[in-house]
Scaffold this active site. Structure first.
Site, PDB file in Angstrom:
ATOM      1  CG  HIS A 117      -0.400   0.265   2.512  1.00  0.00           C
ATOM      2  ND1 HIS A 117      -0.099  -0.733   3.409  1.00  0.00           N
ATOM      3  CD2 HIS A 117      -0.063   1.422   3.129  1.00  0.00           C
ATOM      4  CE1 HIS A 117       0.381  -0.206   4.513  1.00  0.00           C
ATOM      5  NE2 HIS A 117       0.418   1.105   4.372  1.00  0.00           N
ATOM      6  CG  ASP A 147       0.125  -4.057   2.776  1.00  0.00           C
ATOM      7  OD1 ASP A 147       0.216  -3.507   1.660  1.00  0.00           O
ATOM      8  OD2 ASP A 147       0.142  -3.423   3.847  1.00  0.00           O
ATOM      9  CG  ASN A 219       6.106   4.284  12.060  1.00  0.00           C
ATOM     10  OD1 ASN A 219       5.521   5.094  12.764  1.00  0.00           O
ATOM     11  ND2 ASN A 219       7.403   4.022  12.202  1.00  0.00           N
ATOM     12  CB  SER A 220       2.996   1.836   6.191  1.00  0.00           C
ATOM     13  OG  SER A 220       1.830   2.000   6.939  1.00  0.00           O
TER      14      SER A 220
END
Length: 477
Positions: A117, A147, A219-220
């Site tokens: 994402h 993901d 942070n992803s």
């Protein structure tokens, strides 16, 4: 006060002081020091920014709007009455959308792991290293189901992270995250592992690591480290009601991510095992109905025709207790295990069927790109009524059986006051099993209903809009 008693008080006071100093020292020793870990791991953590070009639907001042989608009468009116300015061709106007995330380098020649994402639909991906240098990244491949995304930058002797084993991670263990929340590069947060093997909605194939590490937008895609400085997960999601961190963070286990990245690097796509079943959780009432000592396993609510499970002998109503020696505590455990197999590999299933344990060997297939269409039900004929259940049913037609991949069953025509209404049944629902017995016709349904036990959990398999599930009810005296 006598001198001996004074000495006694002084001795006790000194002992208390010493005890306090010892406890303080022990507490200080118990708190971990993250400084060396951060110094060692930070250079391999990167900031990822993306750019995406989107059509700009806004109309510039003095510019003729795009009238192409209007009915002819309205289009002619606007063309006659609006100033004749040149119209920009459709798609010429564009605006740029940007996003920000984190990632980490897993090989010295420039392979980078992050979240799907973070880079989805990006036209340009920039990786910024710890020394502030920026590198253009190429997208090797993505896997939306987990993901995970794999990037490649051009470079030599790049700093890399150490990879750990997420299977060995324990609940209560200290963990640490490094990332770019809200664009603040190389921010460090810490916490503990709250739980393992979490399943989130729409994320069937990831047994998430739950932590209380502070994770925020940006942070992803960043790494989750253990105290050895090894990456054990990729920070991916948070649970929030406010839009910000609330103490519930979720990371993709590094074992899952590395398996995905290896497949993306080799094939450009990810393949997963597939059984071809619809499963559901076993609650207390279902456990009683199917002869289990306690709620456990995955209840097979539907077996897709010509799928691996059907070919391997798995049946509706079977409860899967383990696969390849791994216990199925909750139904969500099964997709993780099956998805980890490759097309053609064996799944050794321990099941309970009609109260008896047995084993099945099934060769899994490859997970299709899209969910199979299992059809929907409609009303049939040969109507019968069950006063005990408060429901009228009819036989399924041949077309309905074919559409739903059923050999028999009934469709509900009417629901009266009674058990059927209390458990939420409604006209159009299809019943294929009652009290663990397959239903061939409306006549069989009413005969089975007459013999149902009282004050005991009874199971019923219901299909609504083509989706199957087991429900339970009890008949009073």
């Amino acid at each position: 006060m006598s001198i001996p008693r004074l000495k006694s008080y002084l001795t006790m006071f000194a002992a208390v002081l010493m005890l306090g100093q010892v406890l303080t020292a022990q507490a200080e020793e118990a708190l971990p020091d993250f400084t060396s870990l951060v110094e060692q791991a930070s250079p391999a953590v990167v900031n990822i920014s993306t750019k995406q070009k989107l059509p700009d639907r806004r109309i510039a001042a003095g510019q003729m709007p795009d009238l192409e989608g209007l009915p002819p009468m309205f289009r002619e009116f606007f063309e006659r009455n609006m100033p004749q300015q040149p119209r920009s061709p459709r798609g010429d106007r564009q605006r740029e959308a940007q996003s920000l995330g984190s990632g980490f380098i897993i090989s010295s020649d420039g392979y980078v792991l992050t979240n799907n994402h973070v880079v989805a639909d990006a036209d340009e991906i920039i990786v910024r290293l710890s020394d502030r240098s920026e590198l253009q990244a190429k997208l090797v491949g993505t896997d939306p189901r987990t993901d995970v995304a794999l990037l490649k930058v051009e470079g030599k002797n790049l700093p890399i992270v150490k990879l750990g084993d997420s299977e060995k991670l324990k609940v209560g263990e200290w963990v640490l995250a490094i990332g770019s929340p809200f664009g603040f590069d190389h921010s460090v947060t810490k916490g503990i592992v709250s739980a393992k093997g979490r399943t989130l909605p729409n994320d069937t194939y990831v047994p998430f690591i739950q932590t209380d590490v502070a994770i925020n937008p940006g942070n992803s895609g960043g790494p989750l480290f253990n105290m050895k400085g090894e990456v054990v997960g990729i920070n991916s999601q948070i649970f929030t009601r406010s839009g910000g961190f609330m103490g519930l963070s979720f990371a993709i286990p590094i074992d899952v991510a590395i398996d995905v990245s290896n497949q993306l690097k080799k094939d450009g796509k990810v393949s997963r095992g597939w059984l071809g079943v619809v499963i559901q959780e076993v609650n207390k009432d279902l456990a009683e109905s199917f002869g289990l000592d306690k709620p456990a396993g995955a209840l097979v609510a539907q077996v897709l025709e010509n799928g691996p499970a059907a070919k391997g002998g798995l049946q509706v109503g079977d409860v899967i207790l383990s696969m390849n020696g791994q216990p199925i505590v909750m139904s969500a455990d099964l997709p993780h295990l099956v998805g980890g197999l490759k097309d053609g590999e064996k799944a050794k299933l321990e099941i309970i069927r009609n109260g008896k344990r047995q084993n099945l060997d099934i060769s899994v297939g490859a997970l299709p790109d899209d969910d199979a269409d299992i059809g929907t039900g409609a009303e049939g004929s040969a109507e019968r009524s069950s006063n005990r259940l408060g429901v009228s049913v009819a036989d399924l037609t041949a077309e309905q059986k074919k559409s739903l991949e059923l050999k028999g069953g009934v469709v509900i025509k009417e629901v009266q006051d009674g058990p059927a209404a209390m458990i939420g049944l409604r006209p159009g629902d299809v019943i294929s099993h009652l009290n663990n017995q397959a239903i061939g016709s409306a006549k069989e349904f009413t005969e089975i209903a007459k013999e149902l036990p009282k004050n005991r959990s009874v199971s019923m398999r219901v299909l609504r809009q083509g989706r199957a599930s087991f429900i339970t009810f009890k008949l009073a005296e």
